[in-house]
Design an enzyme around this catalytic site. Structure first.
Site, mmCIF file in Angstrom:
data_model
loop_
_atom_site.group_PDB
_atom_site.id
_atom_site.type_symbol
_atom_site.label_atom_id
_atom_site.label_comp_id
_atom_site.label_asym_id
_atom_site.label_seq_id
_atom_site.Cartn_x
_atom_site.Cartn_y
_atom_site.Cartn_z
ATOM 1 N N ASP A 98 6.192 44.476 -40.913
ATOM 2 C CA ASP A 98 6.566 45.131 -39.460
ATOM 3 C C ASP A 98 6.175 46.586 -39.397
ATOM 4 O O ASP A 98 6.217 47.105 -40.217
ATOM 5 C CB ASP A 98 7.989 44.819 -39.038
ATOM 6 C CG ASP A 98 8.228 44.485 -37.601
ATOM 7 O OD1 ASP A 98 7.533 44.807 -36.861
ATOM 8 O OD2 ASP A 98 9.494 44.425 -37.480
ATOM 9 N N ASP A 99 6.201 46.965 -37.813
ATOM 10 C CA ASP A 99 5.844 48.340 -37.494
ATOM 11 C C ASP A 99 7.173 49.187 -38.014
ATOM 12 O O ASP A 99 7.131 50.337 -38.554
ATOM 13 C CB ASP A 99 5.446 48.532 -36.432
ATOM 14 C CG ASP A 99 6.124 47.973 -35.267
ATOM 15 O OD1 ASP A 99 7.249 47.253 -35.730
ATOM 16 O OD2 ASP A 99 5.901 48.351 -34.053
ATOM 17 N N ASP A 102 14.676 48.697 -36.981
ATOM 18 C CA ASP A 102 15.587 49.331 -36.099
ATOM 19 C C ASP A 102 16.908 49.234 -36.634
ATOM 20 O O ASP A 102 17.555 49.523 -37.507
ATOM 21 C CB ASP A 102 15.166 49.104 -34.590
ATOM 22 C CG ASP A 102 15.947 50.104 -33.716
ATOM 23 O OD1 ASP A 102 17.027 50.533 -34.213
ATOM 24 O OD2 ASP A 102 15.476 50.340 -32.510
#
Length: 166
Positions: A98-99, A102
Site C-alpha cells: 500500500d502507499d 493511516d
C-alpha cells in the site's frame, strides 16, 4: 463537492519522491523473498505495487480492493474484491503493498483477509504502523499526504503579484 478537513497538515509528495521511496522499500524487501506475487491494496497501492513488482522481478500481481475514505473523511469500510489465490493461502509468501497506512482500519481488514502476507507500505502513520511489517518513512498522524495521482500541478501567482498582508 468533496469534504476537506482543516485540522490536518497538508503534505504533497511528487512522482520522484514516491518512486525513490518505493525503490527503497523494494531494497528492504528483496532479501525477504522469494515472493509468490504482489497484492496491491487499492487504490493507493497500485503504483507502489507496480514499482515493487518491477524491481523485484515479480510477474504475478493482483489486487485487494477495500474502500474506506471519501477524500479526507472516513467512510464505511467496503471490501470490493479479494485476491482469491492469495486468500486461499492466507497470504503466505505474498507481498501486500500500500502507499500509506493511516488509522489502520483498512490494514486490519487486509490482515484479516491475508493474515500471513508480508504487509509493506511506503509511508506509515503512528496509529497504523503496528499493523505493517515494513515501511520506508513515518509521518505524523495529523499529516494528510497528497499523492501525485491525486493532484495536478498548476500555475501559482508570485507572492509579489498578490494582495499584500498586513
Amino acid at each position: 463537492m468533496p469534504n476537506f478537513r482543516d485540522d490536518v497538515i497538508n503534505h504533497a509528495v511528487t512522482w520522484v519522491e514516491v518512486h525513490r521511496d518505493t525503490k527503497k522499500l523494494a531494497v528492504k524487501l528483496m532479501d525477504m523473498g522469494p515472493w509468490k506475487g504482489v497484492i496491491a491494496l487499492t487504490r493507493g497501492g497500485l503504483v507502489p505495487a507496480a514499482i515493487i513488482a518491477r524491481e523485484l522481478n515479480i510477474f504475478v500481481v493482483d489486487t485487494l480492493c477495500i474502500s474506506t475514505y471519501d477524500e479526507q473523511v472516513m467512510g464505511t469500510l467496503n471490501v470490493l474484491k479479494i485476491p482469491e489465490r492469495a486468500a486461499a493461502e492466507e497470504g503466505e509468501g505474498w507481498l501486500l503493498i500500500d502507499d500509506l497506512v493511516d488509522t489502520g482500519t483498512t490494514a486490519k481488514e487486509a490482515r484479516r483477509i491475508l493474515p500471513k502476507a508480508h504487509f509493506a507500505t511506503v509511508y506509515a502513520k503512528p496509529k497504523g504502523r503496528p499493523l505493517v511489517d515494513t515501511c520506508v518513512s513515518e509521518v505524523s498522524q495529523e499529516t494528510w499526504v497528497y499523492f501525485p495521482w491525486d493532484t495536478e500541478p498548476q500555475y501559482v501567482m508570485p507572492i509579489a503579484h498578490g494582495p499584500r498582508k498586513a
